[in-house]
Motif scaffolding. Structure first.
Motif, mmCIF file in Angstrom:
data_model
loop_
_atom_site.group_PDB
_atom_site.id
_atom_site.type_symbol
_atom_site.label_atom_id
_atom_site.label_comp_id
_atom_site.label_asym_id
_atom_site.label_seq_id
_atom_site.Cartn_x
_atom_site.Cartn_y
_atom_site.Cartn_z
ATOM 1 N N ARG A 83 1.132 7.992 -2.568
ATOM 2 C CA ARG A 83 2.164 7.514 -1.647
ATOM 3 C C ARG A 83 1.960 8.078 -0.242
ATOM 4 N NH1 ARG A 83 8.593 8.831 -1.429
ATOM 5 N NH2 ARG A 83 9.190 7.022 -0.158
ATOM 6 N N ALA A 85 -0.911 9.100 1.103
ATOM 7 C CA ALA A 85 -2.194 8.782 1.735
ATOM 8 C C ALA A 85 -2.438 7.287 1.924
ATOM 9 C CB ALA A 85 -3.337 9.385 0.909
ATOM 10 N N GLN A 86 -1.784 6.433 1.136
ATOM 11 C CA GLN A 86 -2.115 5.006 1.157
ATOM 12 C C GLN A 86 -1.717 4.348 2.478
ATOM 13 O OE1 GLN A 86 0.011 2.150 1.100
ATOM 14 N NE2 GLN A 86 1.880 3.374 1.307
ATOM 15 N N ARG A 87 -2.452 3.272 2.815
ATOM 16 C CA ARG A 87 -2.194 2.554 4.061
ATOM 17 C C ARG A 87 -2.016 1.053 3.862
ATOM 18 N NH1 ARG A 87 -7.452 4.283 7.249
ATOM 19 N NH2 ARG A 87 -8.242 3.728 5.172
ATOM 20 N N GLY A 88 -2.171 0.582 2.626
ATOM 21 C CA GLY A 88 -2.121 -0.856 2.396
ATOM 22 C C GLY A 88 -0.782 -1.388 1.931
ATOM 23 N N THR A 90 3.680 -1.214 1.931
ATOM 24 C CA THR A 90 4.860 -0.778 2.690
ATOM 25 C C THR A 90 5.390 0.529 2.122
ATOM 26 O OG1 THR A 90 6.307 -2.083 1.250
ATOM 27 C CG2 THR A 90 5.495 -3.150 3.246
ATOM 28 N N ASP A 91 5.272 0.716 0.807
ATOM 29 C CA ASP A 91 5.679 1.946 0.145
ATOM 30 C C ASP A 91 5.273 1.825 -1.324
ATOM 31 O OD1 ASP A 91 6.680 4.450 -0.273
ATOM 32 O OD2 ASP A 91 8.771 3.954 0.157
ATOM 33 N N LYS A 226 1.382 -4.705 2.526
ATOM 34 C CA LYS A 226 1.785 -4.941 3.902
ATOM 35 C C LYS A 226 1.348 -6.334 4.337
ATOM 36 C CE LYS A 226 1.615 -0.145 5.591
ATOM 37 N NZ LYS A 226 0.902 0.812 6.494
ATOM 38 N N VAL A 229 -2.465 -7.600 4.656
ATOM 39 C CA VAL A 229 -3.359 -6.779 3.835
ATOM 40 C C VAL A 229 -3.608 -7.496 2.506
ATOM 41 C CG1 VAL A 229 -3.658 -4.577 2.636
ATOM 42 C CG2 VAL A 229 -2.571 -4.644 4.889
ATOM 43 N N ALA A 234 -6.455 -3.251 -0.170
ATOM 44 C CA ALA A 234 -5.635 -2.164 -0.698
ATOM 45 C C ALA A 234 -6.379 -1.401 -1.783
ATOM 46 C CB ALA A 234 -4.322 -2.727 -1.242
ATOM 47 N N ASP A 237 -8.833 1.038 -0.277
ATOM 48 C CA ASP A 237 -8.128 2.221 0.207
ATOM 49 C C ASP A 237 -7.758 3.146 -0.954
ATOM 50 O OD1 ASP A 237 -6.725 3.859 2.130
ATOM 51 O OD2 ASP A 237 -4.864 2.975 1.372
#
Length: 818
Positions: A83, A85-88, A90-91, A226, A229, A234, A237
């Motif tokens: 949670r 570190a991820q970037r792909g 929204t949550d 997101k 994406v 994702a 990542d």
């Protein structure tokens, strides 16, 4: 429009004058369209209809994967790192399916066991659907010492509170903990499945076993992509995050990766192939039906060839003739579609009765606008298949001119080309029927193998129910062990009880429990390569209840006291793999079933046979080739168990009221759940295989019937059109047996070609079936041979009747008719 209405009335009048033809054609199409509509409604409900959440195509299920598990539960510390570190997404949210004992704080309602989900506070925000009454969870609710709150489903609100708004703010006991109801969820929320109450993680976040990175306590993660994406981006990542965690925590995360799948795909993955195979089978049935009706239409049009020729001579264009014939076909198709829709409505209940009860999306099957649109499309396709080709063929100018000049006198032949086309349609029907018959034979053999697969225990005469002791009242091992001991003593005193035992992770209980293990005094296993075993904790008579003999050593007994080093019983596969060439009895396994520091190892005291804990062939421990360990409940108390009771005789379900009374006598607030018999649990586990086998067998039988009718029709028409030829043969001295062989030989040729092509198609279809077969090879000669035999017998009967009729031709009458 006026011309169309005139032609429509004319078409209906003509069809009305031929009720036999109209009824046969409409019913044939109804069977094909109805079967497709019924199965498509299942396909739509299970695979195509989006989940009831906003932009559900962006919802992603995340699980951990390893060399052993493709989809394993998520470690809580790993989730926190994902949670952060991820970037792909929204949550990311965390959730787990389970159960809870529900009762009122004042004892005003009967305690019951309900499905309970533990979720992080952001779970419903990610889903995009919140409570319809009250409020959602807040971050402060999700702390170890936060507010004790709960959200309930619309169904529970209706059942327990009569949909009263005053339920908001009421307090209920969940596993002995008082929690305030803060909201009622929208009915469309069904994740995790069968959940009726939703509880924040709260106190779980502070428990030692949850905080251990090497523990995987049944969690899954949910994310929403997101905007912009893709899932592949994702995943890339997440792979980087997993490799970083592997580097930072080699002992816990070596070899572990993140399995990310669109939520809908993950939910239906186990059923996708089976449902599409059934849909392909119904498509074959529709093609056979259309070929059948196309042949009927062509034969009928040939009988009207002089009428059409006269209309062409009077100035009717080819388009006008084609349009008239197409309108007649359209009337047949519309009638067939309406009858097919009625057929599909009637059959849905029967189909749903065969589907797995635990899969709620099957229960959402209905005839909606999507299905009606599909039925309309099927009707259009069927109309083109059964009407366009005969109309084009019969309306050719050269053919009409010949018909007019012949004056309808042609009785011996209607043209070699038309005969070839009709023969091709029959060959196609035979080939498709053989493909379905062979596929049905394979699934029947597969189901039989699964049904007869050795379970390693005897499920007959065994009653099962689950009992979950709340930590609020049973917070110590002593209290749990005391309850279990009293329960067994009281249940054993019930008349007709032969044996009673308690166990967790028992066969066919819809739970999984596994753990890594290490053989004492052997070199450490490299991280990520640790062997894993199914773990079951049982009381003394467990093996007697299930009639599992001790193959070597002894069963658990009074000498295995709670304070002594633990004893363990292993299955025969464990003994073969990890103690080859030596006596397993007395060997030791490190004790990883406790939080105590440096516990003494467990001693192997016995060996039992291998048991099958889930449906044969499913994606379970059987495929994973897991070994089994059994621990003794007094030495390793568990608060969530199954109570198993073997009766001396009769129906085990008859004991349910007496067992409930004994449980209530020990603890009036303790509910029981999942009351069933072990035999029923085993039966229900085969629901998907039973569904495929039954429906595929039905469609194969339907295809066989339709293809035989089509073959009979072509042969009968051939005899009628060759009446003059056959009369001449007989007049010139041909034996009637020779005429019989001549006509029958024509049918045998068609059957033989159809079987040859069908065997090729069946070989290809069987490879597509491999994933849903159990214990059956893709090229099963027995299944193919039986399919061919069935088809040959039925097809020959369809040919013999016209051939026999040909031998009864009177040469004088036949020649006089010419």
């Amino acid at each position: 429009m006026k011309n169309f209405l005139t032609e429509l009335r004319f078409a209906m009048r003509l069809l009305g004058k031929q009720p036999g033809f109209t009824a046969v054609a409409a019913l044939t199409l109804a069977l094909g369209i109805g079967a497709n509509t019924a199965i498509f409604s299942v396909v739509n409900a299970l695979l195509l209809r989006p989940l009831p959440y906003p932009h559900s195509e962006n919802l992603v299920l995340l699980r951990e994967s390893s060399d052993l598990f493709d989809s394993g539960s998520v470690s809580y510390p790993n989730y926190l790192d994902w949670r952060a570190a991820q970037r792909g997404f929204t949550d990311l949210a965390l959730f787990r399916r389970g159960g809870a004992n529900l009762s009122g704080t004042n004892g005003e309602a009967v305690p019951e066991r309900v499905g309970a989900a533990r979720v992080s506070y952001n779970f419903f925000k990610i889903l995009g659907v919140g409570p319809k009454l009250g409020r959602d969870f807040m971050e402060s609710d999700d702390l170890p010492k936060g507010n004790r709150v709960v959200l309930i489903t619309d169904a529970l609100w209706q059942r327990r509170f009569g949909r009263s708004p005053s339920a908001i703010g009421e307090r209920v006991l969940l596993d002995g903990v008082s929690r305030e109801i803060i909201g009622v969820l929208a009915p469309e929320i069904r994740l995790p499945r069968l959940s009726e109450v939703y509880i924040p993680l709260d106190e779980l976040r502070g428990q030692d076993n949850v905080l251990r990175r090497d523990n995987h306590p049944g969690f899954s993660a949910l994310g929403r992509l997101k905007s912009g994406v893709t899932l592949d981006q994702a995943k890339a990542d997440l792979d980087n995050i997993a490799r970083d965690l592997e580097r930072r925590y080699p002992n816990e995360d070596t070899g572990r990766r993140i399995n990310a799948r669109i939520l809908l795909e993950a939910a239906v993955a186990d059923y996708r192939q089976s449902v599409w195979l059934l849909f392909a089978a119904t498509a074959c049935v529709l093609l056979i039906a259309c070929a059948n009706v196309a042949n009927l239409q062509l034969s009928r049009a040939l009988a009207r060839s002089r009428e059409l020729a006269v209309r062409a001579a009077l100035g009717a264009s080819r388009w006008q003739l084609v349009r008239q014939l197409m309108i007649e076909s359209a009337v047949l198709v519309v009638a067939g579609a309406l009858l097919g829709l009625l057929f599909s409505l009637w059959s849905l209940d029967a189909i749903l009765a065969l589907t797995p009860a635990a899969v709620t999306r099957f229960r959402e099957t209905r005839i909606d606008f999507m299905v009606l649109g599909f039925t309309t499309g099927m009707a259009v396709v069927a109309g083109l298949l059964v009407g366009l080709w005969p109309a084009v063929r019969i309306s050719r100018q050269a053919s009409l001119s010949f018909d007019l000049h012949e004056g309808g006198a042609r009785g011996s032949s209607d043209g070699a080309q038309r005969q070839r086309v009709r023969a091709i349609l029959v060959i196609a029907q035979v080939a498709l029927a053989l493909i379905l018959l062979a596929s049905a034979g394979l699934t029947l053999q597969s189901f039989r193998n699964a049904q007869q697969a050795s379970l390693g225990f005897d499920p007959s005469g065994v009653l099962s129910m689950t009992i979950s002791l709340p930590k609020a009242r049973y917070g110590s091992d002593d209290k749990i062990e005391a309850f279990n001991r009293r329960l067994i003593e009281r249940v054993k005193s019930i008349p007709n009880v032969a044996y009673a035992a308690i166990g967790d992770n028992v066969p066919f209980d819809d739970t999984e429990s596994d753990s890594y293990f290490h053989i004492t005094d052997t070199p450490p296993t490299p991280p990520g390569k640790e062997p894993s075993a199914e773990v079951t904790t049982v009381t003394q008579d467990y093996f007697s209840v299930l009639k599992m003999p001790i193959l070597k050593g002894r069963a658990f007994g009074p000498q295995d006291t709670p304070g002594a080093p633990k004893s363990v019983i292993i299955d025969e596969s464990f003994a073969r793999r990890f103690f080859p060439g030596k006596d397993p009895i007395g060997q030791r396994i490190d004790d990883n079933q406790t939080d105590k520091k440096d516990p003494p190892p467990c001693t192997v005291i016995g060996i039992v046979g291998r048991t099958r804990n889930e449906a044969p062939g499913e994606n379970n421990s059987e495929k994973l080739n897991m070994v089994q360990q059994y621990f003794y409940e007094p030495q390793n108390p568990q608060d969530q168990n199954s109570l198993l009771i073997r009766v001396a005789s009769g129906d085990p379900a008859a004991l349910v009221p007496a067992v409930k009374r004994e449980i209530e006598a020990i603890d009036p607030d303790q509910p029981v759940a999942a009351i069933s018999t072990m035999a029923k649990n085993v039966h229900d586990s085969l629901a998907t295989r039973r569904l495929v086998m039954t429906l595929l067998g039905f469609f194969a039988g339907l295809a066989l019937l339709l293809s035989s009718v089509g073959l009979y029709g072509v042969m009968a028409l051939s005899v009628a059109q060759r009446m003059r030829e056959l009369g001449i043969r007989l007049a010139l001295g041909a034996a009637r047996a020779h005429v019989f062989k001549l006509v029958l030989g024509q049918g045998v040729i068609l059957i033989s070609i159809g079987i040859a092509l069908g065997l090729v198609g069946a070989a290809g279809a069987s490879r597509a079936l491999t994933a849903v077969l159990y214990g059956v090879g893709a090229l099963n000669l027995a299944a193919f041979a039986i399919a061919v035999l069935c088809l040959v017998v039925v097809a020959l009967i369809a040919c013999i009747v016209p051939a026999r009729r040909a031998t009864l031709v009177d040469p004088i009458i036949a020649l006089r008719a010419e």
